[in-house]
Enzyme design. Sequence first.
Site, PDB file in Angstrom:
ATOM      1  N   ASP A  33       0.752  -1.185   0.302  1.00  0.00           N
ATOM      2  CA  ASP A  33       0.102  -0.153  -0.179  1.00  0.00           C
ATOM      3  C   ASP A  33       0.801   0.995  -0.083  1.00  0.00           C
ATOM      4  O   ASP A  33       1.700   1.104   0.681  1.00  0.00           O
ATOM      5  CB  ASP A  33      -0.905   0.000   1.624  1.00  0.00           C
ATOM      6  CG  ASP A  33      -1.619   0.907   1.371  1.00  0.00           C
ATOM      7  OD1 ASP A  33      -2.483   1.379  -0.360  1.00  0.00           O
ATOM      8  OD2 ASP A  33      -2.546   1.117   2.013  1.00  0.00           O
ATOM      9  N   ASN A  68     -10.745  -3.356  -5.601  1.00  0.00           N
ATOM     10  CA  ASN A  68      -9.860  -2.547  -6.578  1.00  0.00           C
ATOM     11  C   ASN A  68     -10.829  -2.061  -7.894  1.00  0.00           C
ATOM     12  O   ASN A  68     -10.678  -0.724  -8.270  1.00  0.00           O
ATOM     13  CB  ASN A  68      -8.918  -2.912  -7.086  1.00  0.00           C
ATOM     14  CG  ASN A  68      -7.505  -2.513  -5.233  1.00  0.00           C
ATOM     15  OD1 ASN A  68      -6.524  -3.407  -6.036  1.00  0.00           O
ATOM     16  ND2 ASN A  68      -7.864  -2.200  -4.715  1.00  0.00           N
TER      17      ASN A  68
END
Length: 235
Positions: A2, A50
């Site tokens: 991330d 996502n």
Amino acid sequence: MDGNNRWAKRNGVSGPAGHRAGVEAVRNILRACRNHGVEVLTLFAFSSENWGRPLPEVRALLALLSRYLRSEVRELHKDGIRLRFIGERSRFSARLQRLMQQSEHLTARNSGATVVIAVDYGGQWDIAEVARKLARQAQRGELDPETIDADMIDRNISIADLPRPDLCIRTGGDARISNFMLWHFAYSELYFTNTLWPDFGELEFARALADYSRRERRFGLRDPDGLVAGAEIDA
């Protein structure tokens, strides 16, 4: 992995440039794994959630994955690395699905480290897939539902043939696992760092391993004082 977008903003570059920097970080961590004797590395590259990101970013991520497979797989193969994918592939283009299949086929017999790439993956999806598979077997009369237990799920979950993860590393400052390998992480150690993924190099990786090495793993059994871990004691 991330922090690519935040890294891009911090460095005044575009979002896709941040994701490209993230790919470079993957190369660094693969090298670090070799140096530290890590045999299995799983990378959370694209989650089920996502798909909800802006369409240009989704397209850029998938294009980057395609380029990575075209440019890196031969090198991975030369290094004896086996490449695997987990996740729901049906929503990807036929071309990307073909690249994934070819990458797995090319490296299938390699006996070095294994790199697993999780794409269109979610831990809840993974468990639901097992439930659907066992339900179909029961519907066909091949399985007694009363025999379903944790061991059976464990044998049917994705990458069941690989060791369960010892350590989960989350970069970018968030202290959660975000639907990643929920079943597999039952007794994994968790390590959270504020370092953004493109800046997560071999030194940061070594710090995570050093922190892990200081932990005592009991897997729900007894602690050093002879008490059952997690037991409730009346005094």
